[in-house]
Design a protein around this motif. Structure first.
Motif, PDB file in Angstrom:
ATOM      1  N   ALA A   1     -15.279   1.190 -67.998  1.00  0.00           N
ATOM      2  CA  ALA A   1     -15.050   0.425 -69.221  1.00  0.00           C
ATOM      3  C   ALA A   1     -14.758  -1.040 -68.923  1.00  0.00           C
ATOM      4  CB  ALA A   1     -13.874   1.033 -69.995  1.00  0.00           C
ATOM      5  N   ASP A   2     -14.507  -1.359 -67.650  1.00  0.00           N
ATOM      6  CA  ASP A   2     -14.093  -2.716 -67.289  1.00  0.00           C
ATOM      7  C   ASP A   2     -15.242  -3.615 -66.845  1.00  0.00           C
ATOM      8  OD1 ASP A   2     -11.380  -2.053 -67.723  1.00  0.00           O
ATOM      9  OD2 ASP A   2     -11.267  -1.139 -65.733  1.00  0.00           O
ATOM     10  N   VAL A   3     -16.351  -3.028 -66.434  1.00  0.00           N
ATOM     11  CA  VAL A   3     -17.484  -3.808 -65.938  1.00  0.00           C
ATOM     12  C   VAL A   3     -18.743  -3.327 -66.654  1.00  0.00           C
ATOM     13  CG1 VAL A   3     -18.817  -4.499 -63.922  1.00  0.00           C
ATOM     14  CG2 VAL A   3     -16.369  -4.062 -63.694  1.00  0.00           C
ATOM     15  N   SER A   4     -19.495  -4.276 -67.209  1.00  0.00           N
ATOM     16  CA  SER A   4     -20.639  -3.913 -68.041  1.00  0.00           C
ATOM     17  C   SER A   4     -21.956  -4.198 -67.343  1.00  0.00           C
ATOM     18  CB  SER A   4     -20.600  -4.720 -69.357  1.00  0.00           C
ATOM     19  OG  SER A   4     -19.385  -4.508 -70.045  1.00  0.00           O
ATOM     20  N   VAL A   5     -22.971  -3.464 -67.750  1.00  0.00           N
ATOM     21  CA  VAL A   5     -24.321  -3.728 -67.266  1.00  0.00           C
ATOM     22  C   VAL A   5     -24.710  -5.160 -67.628  1.00  0.00           C
ATOM     23  CG1 VAL A   5     -26.747  -3.132 -67.604  1.00  0.00           C
ATOM     24  CG2 VAL A   5     -25.039  -1.320 -67.382  1.00  0.00           C
ATOM     25  N   GLY A   6     -25.317  -5.854 -66.684  1.00  0.00           N
ATOM     26  CA  GLY A   6     -25.728  -7.237 -66.901  1.00  0.00           C
ATOM     27  C   GLY A   6     -24.770  -8.256 -66.339  1.00  0.00           C
ATOM     28  N   GLN A   7     -23.526  -7.858 -66.100  1.00  0.00           N
ATOM     29  CA  GLN A   7     -22.580  -8.785 -65.487  1.00  0.00           C
ATOM     30  C   GLN A   7     -22.872  -8.919 -63.993  1.00  0.00           C
ATOM     31  OE1 GLN A   7     -18.749  -6.997 -66.804  1.00  0.00           O
ATOM     32  NE2 GLN A   7     -18.424  -8.926 -67.902  1.00  0.00           N
ATOM     33  N   HIS A   8     -22.458 -10.064 -63.449  1.00  0.00           N
ATOM     34  CA  HIS A   8     -22.562 -10.283 -62.008  1.00  0.00           C
ATOM     35  C   HIS A   8     -21.183 -10.097 -61.373  1.00  0.00           C
ATOM     36  CE1 HIS A   8     -26.478 -11.972 -63.023  1.00  0.00           C
ATOM     37  NE2 HIS A   8     -26.778 -11.906 -61.743  1.00  0.00           N
ATOM     38  N   VAL A   9     -21.177  -9.480 -60.197  1.00  0.00           N
ATOM     39  CA  VAL A   9     -19.912  -9.182 -59.537  1.00  0.00           C
ATOM     40  C   VAL A   9     -19.979  -9.591 -58.059  1.00  0.00           C
ATOM     41  CG1 VAL A   9     -19.266  -7.299 -61.085  1.00  0.00           C
ATOM     42  CG2 VAL A   9     -20.641  -6.801 -59.054  1.00  0.00           C
ATOM     43  N   LEU A  10     -18.825  -9.978 -57.562  1.00  0.00           N
ATOM     44  CA  LEU A  10     -18.617 -10.252 -56.141  1.00  0.00           C
ATOM     45  C   LEU A  10     -17.976  -9.016 -55.517  1.00  0.00           C
ATOM     46  CD1 LEU A  10     -18.259 -12.227 -53.655  1.00  0.00           C
ATOM     47  CD2 LEU A  10     -16.045 -12.836 -54.680  1.00  0.00           C
ATOM     48  N   HIS A  11     -18.488  -8.602 -54.354  1.00  0.00           N
ATOM     49  CA  HIS A  11     -17.948  -7.398 -53.724  1.00  0.00           C
ATOM     50  C   HIS A  11     -18.208  -7.449 -52.224  1.00  0.00           C
ATOM     51  CE1 HIS A  11     -21.977  -5.597 -53.194  1.00  0.00           C
ATOM     52  NE2 HIS A  11     -22.260  -6.244 -54.317  1.00  0.00           N
TER      53      HIS A  11
ATOM     54  N   ALA B   1     -15.022  -4.551 -57.450  1.00  0.00           N
ATOM     55  CA  ALA B   1     -15.951  -5.611 -57.836  1.00  0.00           C
ATOM     56  C   ALA B   1     -15.241  -6.621 -58.733  1.00  0.00           C
ATOM     57  CB  ALA B   1     -17.152  -5.014 -58.560  1.00  0.00           C
ATOM     58  N   THR B   2     -15.458  -7.886 -58.455  1.00  0.00           N
ATOM     59  CA  THR B   2     -14.867  -8.961 -59.253  1.00  0.00           C
ATOM     60  C   THR B   2     -15.959  -9.636 -60.069  1.00  0.00           C
ATOM     61  OG1 THR B   2     -13.192  -9.388 -57.558  1.00  0.00           O
ATOM     62  CG2 THR B   2     -13.598 -11.138 -59.160  1.00  0.00           C
ATOM     63  N   VAL B   3     -15.818  -9.616 -61.377  1.00  0.00           N
ATOM     64  CA  VAL B   3     -16.817 -10.245 -62.252  1.00  0.00           C
ATOM     65  C   VAL B   3     -16.785 -11.753 -62.046  1.00  0.00           C
ATOM     66  CG1 VAL B   3     -17.517 -10.640 -64.638  1.00  0.00           C
ATOM     67  CG2 VAL B   3     -16.671  -8.389 -63.940  1.00  0.00           C
ATOM     68  N   VAL B   4     -17.972 -12.355 -61.878  1.00  0.00           N
ATOM     69  CA  VAL B   4     -18.079 -13.805 -61.698  1.00  0.00           C
ATOM     70  C   VAL B   4     -19.021 -14.362 -62.760  1.00  0.00           C
ATOM     71  CG1 VAL B   4     -17.566 -13.728 -59.242  1.00  0.00           C
ATOM     72  CG2 VAL B   4     -19.945 -13.572 -60.003  1.00  0.00           C
ATOM     73  N   ASP B   5     -18.842 -15.632 -63.055  1.00  0.00           N
ATOM     74  CA  ASP B   5     -19.620 -16.304 -64.098  1.00  0.00           C
ATOM     75  C   ASP B   5     -20.747 -17.094 -63.445  1.00  0.00           C
ATOM     76  OD1 ASP B   5     -20.639 -17.696 -66.211  1.00  0.00           O
ATOM     77  OD2 ASP B   5     -18.740 -18.577 -66.864  1.00  0.00           O
ATOM     78  N   THR B   6     -21.955 -16.545 -63.464  1.00  0.00           N
ATOM     79  CA  THR B   6     -23.084 -17.231 -62.846  1.00  0.00           C
ATOM     80  C   THR B   6     -23.696 -18.295 -63.750  1.00  0.00           C
ATOM     81  OG1 THR B   6     -24.537 -15.416 -63.543  1.00  0.00           O
ATOM     82  CG2 THR B   6     -23.659 -15.343 -61.288  1.00  0.00           C
ATOM     83  N   ASP B   7     -23.178 -18.433 -64.967  1.00  0.00           N
ATOM     84  CA  ASP B   7     -23.567 -19.572 -65.799  1.00  0.00           C
ATOM     85  C   ASP B   7     -22.774 -20.820 -65.391  1.00  0.00           C
ATOM     86  OD1 ASP B   7     -25.416 -18.160 -67.340  1.00  0.00           O
ATOM     87  OD2 ASP B   7     -23.841 -17.432 -68.695  1.00  0.00           O
ATOM     88  N   ARG B   8     -21.567 -20.599 -64.897  1.00  0.00           N
ATOM     89  CA  ARG B   8     -20.722 -21.713 -64.474  1.00  0.00           C
ATOM     90  C   ARG B   8     -21.125 -22.230 -63.098  1.00  0.00           C
ATOM     91  NH1 ARG B   8     -14.316 -21.191 -62.844  1.00  0.00           N
ATOM     92  NH2 ARG B   8     -13.869 -23.417 -62.644  1.00  0.00           N
ATOM     93  N   ALA B   9     -21.506 -21.326 -62.215  1.00  0.00           N
ATOM     94  CA  ALA B   9     -21.906 -21.692 -60.863  1.00  0.00           C
ATOM     95  C   ALA B   9     -22.902 -20.652 -60.378  1.00  0.00           C
ATOM     96  CB  ALA B   9     -20.690 -21.743 -59.934  1.00  0.00           C
TER      97      ALA B   9
END
Length: 336
Positions: free
Chosen positions: A88-98, A113-121
């Motif tokens: 429930a914490d990580v959704s399909v389509g998100q990018h994650v660092l692991h 896995a840590t969700v990261v914002d690939t729109d920001r960087a």
């Protein structure tokens, strides 16, 4: 749940290197990809990291982290897109660092896995300037070397992923002078473009002589990525109460015989020097602080980060071997 592949590729450690790694020490395999269970995600990796510390994990010796196992997939930082999720914490389509790099796909607990914002960087930034190398540079300068405004700072391996950022962070923190060493004239020129006051090619003259030329009045802080002759030279140039952040010793990683220590270590007594080794994972409390400051420095143009790219999982072993030979400027990244 999205449809996921039933197989994937991975790089395993085929045998432990003796000296410099060769292609024979790695093997590309195709294996079954398991379905995720409750709390897990499936990640399609898009970029992965190769780092000098991985060489130590290829040896069967006790260290701060367990060695890689022979015939098992290697590990390392990666960023990828979630293609299936039972969390429930990580959704399909998100990018994650692991930490499950060296493979095309990874099935892992969402909490790893840590969700990261690939729109920001871009995704690769989270393996470099906004990731472990950047935090390593910040920790080494602030918590370990206790850098002060006005200090003269020397960084070895200054054109690498950590070294590039260390010099710029030192400048942003108010260093009086920042100098660095690198393995080619082009890399030295690049150091000066990103804010180093001076640099030298350690392959063209003795390090001790070159360091005295660029820092004739001595240094207060040495950020050590290299060890060996660089550490010995820095000890000679350090002023009273100088500090050394011992981050790495890449000059020794492929050595097959014991490497002598600095011949001038006794100078640390009279000068009151502090030589402190560190592992970035020992300072998790500084991660959020660094990310906030780094984001601001990036926006203000005070921080740049070069990247050297190689393509394809099959190219990862060569990228790693080239990294150990200094073929990169900035962070070495493998695009998958």
């Amino acid at each position: 749940m999205s449809t996921t592949p039933t197989s994937t590729r991975q790089i395993v450690l085929a045998s432990r290197p003796t000296g410099a790694p060769t292609s024979d020490n790695f093997r590309l395999e195709t294996v079954d990809l398991p379905e995720p269970t409750d709390g897990q995600v499936v990640v399609r990796n898009v970029v992965m990291s190769v780092d000098p510390y991985m060489r130590g994990r290829m040896n069967d010796v006790k260290s701060y982290v367990a060695p890689f196992a022979v015939d098992a997939p290697l590990e390392g930082g990666a960023v990828g897109e979630v293609i299936a999720s039972r969390s429930a914490d990580v959704s399909v389509g998100q990018h994650v660092l692991h930490g499950a790099g060296w493979r095309d796909h990874a099935v892992l607990p969402a909490e790893s896995a840590t969700v990261v914002d690939t729109d920001r960087a871009p995704a690769s930034a989270y393996l470099g300037v906004l990731g472990m190398p950047g935090l390593t540079a910040y920790v080494g300068l602030t918590a370990v070397a206790e850098m002060r405004a006005g200090d003269t700072v020397f960084v070895s391996g200054a054109a690498g992923a950590v070294g590039q950022i260390a010099g710029q962070v030192a400048r942003a923190l108010g260093a009086g002078r920042v100098v660095g060493s690198a393995g080619s004239d082009d890399k030295v020129a690049r150091l000066q473009e990103i804010g180093y006051d001076a640099g030298f090619n350690y392959k063209t003259a003795p390090v001790r002589e070159s360091l005295r030329e660029v820092a004739p009045d001595g240094i207060d802080v040495y950020f050590d990525n290299v060890g060996g002759d660089h550490l010995e030279a820095a000890i000679s140039s350090l002023r009273l109460h100088g500090r050394v952040a011992m981050c790495g010793a890449i000059s020794q990683y492929n050595a097959t015989d014991p490497v002598p220590g600095p011949r001038n270590l006794a100078q640390a007594i009279g000068k009151g020097l502090t030589l402190r080794g560190f592992i970035v994972g020992q300072y998790p409390q500084l991660a959020a602080e660094y990310r906030e400051r780094a984001a601001s420095w990036l926006e203000d143009g005070l921080l740049q980060a070069d990247e050297t790219f190689r393509d394809g999982l099959e190219g990862a072993p060569q990228a790693f071997m080239d990294l150990l030979e200094g073929a990169n400027t900035g962070k070495m990244i493998v695009r998958l």
